[in-house]
Design a protein around this motif. Structure first.
Motif, PDB file in Angstrom:
ATOM      1  N   ARG A   1      -3.910   6.716 -22.323  1.00 21.17           N
ATOM      2  CA  ARG A   1      -2.855   7.730 -22.216  1.00 21.17           C
ATOM      3  C   ARG A   1      -3.472   9.116 -22.287  1.00 21.17           C
ATOM      4  O   ARG A   1      -4.456   9.335 -22.987  1.00 21.17           O
ATOM      5  CB  ARG A   1      -1.844   7.581 -23.348  1.00 21.17           C
ATOM      6  CG  ARG A   1      -0.958   6.349 -23.252  1.00 21.17           C
ATOM      7  CD  ARG A   1       0.104   6.425 -24.323  1.00 21.17           C
ATOM      8  NE  ARG A   1       1.046   5.331 -24.263  1.00 21.17           N
ATOM      9  CZ  ARG A   1       2.153   5.275 -25.013  1.00 21.17           C
ATOM     10  NH1 ARG A   1       2.407   6.245 -25.876  1.00 21.17           N
ATOM     11  NH2 ARG A   1       2.969   4.258 -24.919  1.00 21.17           N
TER      12      ARG A   1
ATOM     13  N   GLY B   1      -2.392  13.214 -22.982  1.00 23.25           N
ATOM     14  CA  GLY B   1      -1.402  14.160 -23.477  1.00 23.25           C
ATOM     15  C   GLY B   1      -1.911  15.579 -23.337  1.00 23.25           C
ATOM     16  O   GLY B   1      -3.124  15.821 -23.354  1.00 23.25           O
ATOM     17  N   THR B   2      -0.999  16.515 -23.186  1.00 21.09           N
ATOM     18  CA  THR B   2      -1.386  17.925 -23.089  1.00 21.09           C
ATOM     19  C   THR B   2      -0.663  18.734 -24.151  1.00 21.09           C
ATOM     20  O   THR B   2       0.389  18.321 -24.663  1.00 21.09           O
ATOM     21  CB  THR B   2      -1.064  18.506 -21.704  1.00 21.09           C
ATOM     22  OG1 THR B   2       0.359  18.458 -21.490  1.00 21.09           O
ATOM     23  CG2 THR B   2      -1.772  17.734 -20.608  1.00 21.09           C
ATOM     24  N   GLY B   3      -1.233  19.879 -24.489  1.00 17.47           N
ATOM     25  CA  GLY B   3      -0.619  20.755 -25.490  1.00 17.47           C
ATOM     26  C   GLY B   3      -0.865  22.213 -25.153  1.00 17.47           C
ATOM     27  O   GLY B   3      -1.823  22.548 -24.442  1.00 17.47           O
TER      28      GLY B   3
ATOM     29  N   ASP C   1      -0.718  18.987 -30.472  1.00  9.58           N
ATOM     30  CA  ASP C   1       0.359  18.645 -29.547  1.00  9.58           C
ATOM     31  C   ASP C   1      -0.123  17.719 -28.435  1.00  9.58           C
ATOM     32  O   ASP C   1       0.628  16.848 -27.972  1.00  9.58           O
ATOM     33  CB  ASP C   1       0.961  19.912 -28.941  1.00  9.58           C
ATOM     34  CG  ASP C   1       2.145  20.436 -29.745  1.00  9.58           C
ATOM     35  OD1 ASP C   1       2.611  19.712 -30.639  1.00  9.58           O
ATOM     36  OD2 ASP C   1       2.611  21.554 -29.460  1.00  9.58           O
ATOM     37  N   ALA C   2      -1.377  17.877 -28.015  1.00 12.05           N
ATOM     38  CA  ALA C   2      -1.908  16.990 -26.982  1.00 12.05           C
ATOM     39  C   ALA C   2      -1.987  15.552 -27.482  1.00 12.05           C
ATOM     40  O   ALA C   2      -1.607  14.609 -26.774  1.00 12.05           O
ATOM     41  CB  ALA C   2      -3.289  17.477 -26.537  1.00 12.05           C
TER      42      ALA C   2
ATOM     43  N   GLY D   1       1.466  14.231 -27.844  1.00 15.02           N
ATOM     44  CA  GLY D   1       2.010  13.956 -26.519  1.00 15.02           C
ATOM     45  C   GLY D   1       1.512  12.634 -25.966  1.00 15.02           C
ATOM     46  O   GLY D   1       2.272  11.877 -25.347  1.00 15.02           O
ATOM     47  N   ALA D   2       0.241  12.349 -26.175  1.00 18.80           N
ATOM     48  CA  ALA D   2      -0.292  11.066 -25.714  1.00 18.80           C
ATOM     49  C   ALA D   2       0.370   9.895 -26.428  1.00 18.80           C
ATOM     50  O   ALA D   2       0.521   8.811 -25.864  1.00 18.80           O
ATOM     51  CB  ALA D   2      -1.805  11.034 -25.927  1.00 18.80           C
TER      52      ALA D   2
ATOM     53  N   ALA E   1       3.492  10.042 -27.353  1.00 17.89           N
ATOM     54  CA  ALA E   1       4.933  10.180 -27.120  1.00 17.89           C
ATOM     55  C   ALA E   1       5.680  10.259 -28.451  1.00 17.89           C
ATOM     56  O   ALA E   1       6.695   9.607 -28.665  1.00 17.89           O
ATOM     57  CB  ALA E   1       5.472   9.039 -26.261  1.00 17.89           C
ATOM     58  N   ASP E   2       5.142  11.067 -29.360  1.00 17.21           N
ATOM     59  CA  ASP E   2       5.685  11.139 -30.722  1.00 17.21           C
ATOM     60  C   ASP E   2       6.022  12.581 -31.097  1.00 17.21           C
ATOM     61  O   ASP E   2       5.590  13.106 -32.123  1.00 17.21           O
ATOM     62  CB  ASP E   2       4.666  10.568 -31.713  1.00 17.21           C
ATOM     63  CG  ASP E   2       5.283  10.259 -33.075  1.00 17.21           C
ATOM     64  OD1 ASP E   2       6.507  10.465 -33.236  1.00 17.21           O
ATOM     65  OD2 ASP E   2       4.548   9.829 -33.975  1.00 17.21           O
TER      66      ASP E   2
ATOM     67  N   ASP F   1       6.341  16.714 -31.207  1.00 13.94           N
ATOM     68  CA  ASP F   1       5.354  17.783 -31.173  1.00 13.94           C
ATOM     69  C   ASP F   1       5.069  18.258 -32.585  1.00 13.94           C
ATOM     70  O   ASP F   1       5.586  17.705 -33.568  1.00 13.94           O
ATOM     71  CB  ASP F   1       5.820  18.936 -30.282  1.00 13.94           C
ATOM     72  CG  ASP F   1       7.157  19.525 -30.727  1.00 13.94           C
ATOM     73  OD1 ASP F   1       7.535  19.366 -31.914  1.00 13.94           O
ATOM     74  OD2 ASP F   1       7.831  20.151 -29.902  1.00 13.94           O
TER      75      ASP F   1
ATOM     76  N   GLN G   1      -4.682  25.980 -24.365  1.00 11.19           N
ATOM     77  CA  GLN G   1      -4.122  24.758 -23.802  1.00 11.19           C
ATOM     78  C   GLN G   1      -5.116  23.630 -24.053  1.00 11.19           C
ATOM     79  O   GLN G   1      -6.319  23.874 -24.182  1.00 11.19           O
ATOM     80  CB  GLN G   1      -3.832  24.910 -22.310  1.00 11.19           C
ATOM     81  CG  GLN G   1      -5.027  25.235 -21.457  1.00 11.19           C
ATOM     82  CD  GLN G   1      -4.648  25.528 -20.015  1.00 11.19           C
ATOM     83  OE1 GLN G   1      -3.526  25.973 -19.737  1.00 11.19           O
ATOM     84  NE2 GLN G   1      -5.567  25.272 -19.085  1.00 11.19           N
TER      85      GLN G   1
END
Length: 397
Positions: free
Chosen positions: A238, A240-242, A282-283, A286-287, A289-290, A292, A385
């Motif tokens: 997975r 994720g981005t932040g 946050d990344a 995000g990965a 899906a929990d 922020d 980012q």
């Protein structure tokens, strides 16, 4: 020498989920406790076994014992535990005192994979050393940290051992140590080896077993069942981005990547305002899906005012590992005119690697300006980012 086994099953095990204590959760059709009990009851050198339970779990315990007909005669009547693990072990020892075994093995109910060879080694160690605990070499680098998660020291892992159960003792010595600790109103020992050390008993480490895992989180149960079925763990990757931004304010430094960087401005923030660590947190979330960072650490909660952001990233990475996952890579880009990242890049990479428990080559940091465009170009604030790549155990639909 007569040998008794004491199984500690009075804990609540809330991290394992499902609403019931983990020792009573099913593992391929049998409760964890049933599998643990079976290993000790079947061992030819163990004379009697006693289980310490929580008073609220009597029905669960009775059902577990009923599923093991061969254990009925070998298992003594259960006893109720206390407020702490130490209190529970002492209750079990006091119940065994009338039988007067020469050796006692103390084992956690949530370790259902204790092999006959491991039990043999425990008994032999108690005969030779009076007090002994199983341990396995530590393969990860260990950090000692302070209350702000700053690294104080890095012990040589060659001298470290991860301790397991069953822990083995001469019965009179351990009972005496427990009684002395209770009389001194000390109740915080989390394992019997530590209590024996406090009591002045020399404690030796014998060879443990890497397969003797303790079931704590839901992912542990899934992995245990796969192992019992002979299956191989498969993972899904997975990404994720932040993103995070803070306006400049009064001050003489900014926190970036867990490092204090001298600057002619500070940032306006509820915590320490570390945009790199916030974006990385946050990344990772995000990965997973929990949510922020605000979901887990609400800015409305005063306990996070001025908080060190390393706690946020460590929490997010911890959630990945609780689910049996792996963090593969963290990548962040700083957006600002000043301060410059270059002089501090390696210190930041090292700090992020320490926080997340990663190798240095798993952490990437970059910086860019916005060609004097926007709020960063006007030096009104700073932004970052980030991206995180993780692997999670694949779950069947």
């Amino acid at each position: 020498m007569s040998v008794a086994a004491l199984i500690v099953a009075a804990g609540r095990g809330s991290r394992a989920g499902q609403g019931i204590p983990k020792q009573y959760q099913p593992l391929l059709g049998q409760t964890v406790l049933a599998r643990t009990l079976a290993a000790f009851v079947a061992h030819p050198r163990i004379d009697r076994t006693i289980v310490v339970i929580h008073p609220d779990d009597r029905a669960l315990y009775d059902a577990t014992l009923a599923s093991l007909p061969a254990a009925t005669s070998a298992v003594l009547p259960c006893v109720h535990g206390g407020d702490t693990r130490q209190d529970s072990v002492r209750s079990g020892l006091e119940a065994l005192a009338e039988l007067g075994p020469e050796i006692v093995l103390i084992h956690d109910a949530a370790r259902p994979f204790a092999s006959a060879d491991l039990i043999d080694r425990a008994i032999a160690a108690a005969k030779e050393w009076v007090a002994a605990v199983p341990g396995i070499p530590v393969t990860d680098t260990i950090k000692v940290i302070d209350d702000r998660s700053r690294v104080l020291s890095t012990p040589d892992r060659a001298s470290l051992r991860a301790v397991q159960t069953p822990q083995a003792f001469r019965f009179p010595n351990l009972l005496d140590a427990h009684r002395r600790a209770a009389a001194a109103r000390l109740h915080a020992f989390t394992d019997d080896g530590a209590l024996a050390e406090w009591a002045g008993l020399p404690v030796h480490v014998f060879e443990g077993d890497s397969g003797n895992i303790k079931l704590t989180h839901p992912a542990d149960f899934a992995e245990a069942e796969r192992r019992m079925k002979g299956e191989t763990m498969t993972y899904v990757t997975r990404l994720g981005t932040g993103f995070d931004v803070h306006a400049f304010g009064d001050g003489d430094h900014v926190w970036l990547g867990g490092v204090s960087v001298p600057h002619d401005r500070g940032v306006v923030a509820h915590s320490d305002g570390d945009v790199i660590l916030h974006a990385l947190t946050d990344a990772v979330l995000g990965a997973l899906a929990d949510g922020d960072i605000g979901t887990h650490f609400p800015p409305s909660d005063p306990q996070w005012r001025g908080a060190s952001s390393d706690r946020f990233l460590a929490h997010a990475v911890g959630l990945v590992r609780e689910r049996g996952g792996i963090v593969d890579h963290l990548d962040a880009t700083l957006l600002c005119e000043r301060p410059k990242l270059g002089p501090h890049r390696e210190a930041m990479r090292n700090r992020i690697a320490e926080i997340a428990g990663l190798r240095l080559d798993q952490v990437s940091l970059k910086a860019t300006t916005t060609e004097r465009l926007g709020f960063t170009g006007r030096s009104e604030g700073i932004a970052a980012q980030a991206a995180a790549t993780i692997r999670l155990p694949e779950v069947s639909a």
